[in-house]
Motif scaffolding. Structure first.
Motif, short mmCIF file in Angstrom:
data_model
loop_
_atom_site.label_atom_id
_atom_site.label_comp_id
_atom_site.label_asym_id
_atom_site.label_seq_id
_atom_site.Cartn_x
_atom_site.Cartn_y
_atom_site.Cartn_z
N ALA A 67 66.31 11.38 -57.11
CA ALA A 67 65.91 12.58 -56.38
C ALA A 67 67.00 13.02 -55.41
O ALA A 67 67.70 12.21 -54.81
CB ALA A 67 64.62 12.32 -55.61
N VAL A 68 67.12 14.32 -55.24
CA VAL A 68 68.05 14.92 -54.28
C VAL A 68 67.46 14.77 -52.89
O VAL A 68 66.27 15.02 -52.68
CB VAL A 68 68.27 16.41 -54.60
CG1 VAL A 68 69.18 17.06 -53.56
CG2 VAL A 68 68.81 16.59 -55.99
N VAL A 69 68.29 14.37 -51.94
CA VAL A 69 67.86 14.25 -50.54
C VAL A 69 68.92 14.87 -49.64
O VAL A 69 70.08 14.99 -50.01
CB VAL A 69 67.59 12.78 -50.13
CG1 VAL A 69 66.35 12.24 -50.83
CG2 VAL A 69 68.79 11.90 -50.41
N ILE A 74 68.13 28.07 -45.74
CA ILE A 74 69.43 27.48 -46.05
C ILE A 74 69.74 27.75 -47.51
O ILE A 74 68.95 27.40 -48.40
CB ILE A 74 69.43 25.97 -45.77
CG1 ILE A 74 69.18 25.71 -44.28
CG2 ILE A 74 70.75 25.34 -46.21
CD1 ILE A 74 69.00 24.25 -43.93
N VAL A 75 70.90 28.38 -47.76
CA VAL A 75 71.30 28.73 -49.12
C VAL A 75 72.67 28.12 -49.40
O VAL A 75 73.66 28.49 -48.78
CB VAL A 75 71.37 30.27 -49.30
CG1 VAL A 75 71.79 30.62 -50.71
CG2 VAL A 75 70.04 30.91 -48.94
N PRO A 76 72.72 27.16 -50.34
CA PRO A 76 74.00 26.56 -50.69
C PRO A 76 74.95 27.59 -51.30
O PRO A 76 74.51 28.50 -52.01
CB PRO A 76 73.63 25.49 -51.72
CG PRO A 76 72.18 25.22 -51.48
CD PRO A 76 71.60 26.52 -51.04
N ASN A 77 76.24 27.44 -51.02
CA ASN A 77 77.23 28.34 -51.58
C ASN A 77 77.43 28.13 -53.08
O ASN A 77 77.62 29.08 -53.82
CB ASN A 77 78.57 28.18 -50.86
CG ASN A 77 78.53 28.68 -49.43
OD1 ASN A 77 77.51 29.08 -48.90
ND2 ASN A 77 79.68 28.64 -48.77
N ARG A 105 70.15 22.08 -57.58
CA ARG A 105 69.65 20.80 -57.06
C ARG A 105 68.59 21.02 -55.99
O ARG A 105 67.63 20.27 -55.89
CB ARG A 105 70.80 19.98 -56.47
CG ARG A 105 71.77 19.47 -57.50
CD ARG A 105 72.94 18.71 -56.88
NE ARG A 105 72.49 17.39 -56.48
CZ ARG A 105 72.66 16.86 -55.28
NH1 ARG A 105 73.28 17.52 -54.34
NH2 ARG A 105 72.23 15.65 -55.00
N ALA A 106 68.74 22.07 -55.18
CA ALA A 106 67.81 22.34 -54.08
C ALA A 106 66.46 22.87 -54.57
O ALA A 106 65.45 22.67 -53.90
CB ALA A 106 68.43 23.34 -53.11
#
Length: 101
Positions: free
Chosen positions: A13-15, A69-72, A79-80
């Protein structure tokens, strides 16, 4: 801004490292490191890499858009939002590889 992310070793799992120093499943709870917090970010990464229950510890550049929050990177956005394949023993059996290594 940047966040610290990893995968749990056993579940995959992503953390995300939370502001309270605990690992969170939701990106919304991730600790946002500003550019002037590089020392704290680097210390958090170093400590996380010593945790034997985590793999793939990385920093990710993010933005905050409309309070989220938005990853670039596209990879981190995927993953998010959740796995594209199920975690754990229910994953499909790929069988023997076609290619000898």
């Amino acid at each position: 801004m940047e966040i610290v992310t990893a995968n749990e070793l056993l579940s995959g799992a992503v953390v995300y490292l939370g502001a309270d120093g605990t690992w969170q499943a939701e990106i919304e709870l991730a600790w946002l490191f500003a550019a002037d917090q590089a020392e704290a970010r680097d210390a958090a990464v170093a400590a996380a890499k010593k945790n034997t229950r985590l793999v793939g510890v990385e920093t990710e550049k993010v933005a905050v858009e409309n309070g989220a929050i938005v990853p670039n990177r596209l990879r981190e956005r995927i993953r998010a939002t959740g796995p594209t394949a199920p975690y754990g023993p229910e994953r499909q059996d790929l069988g023997d590889p076609d290619v000898s290594l």
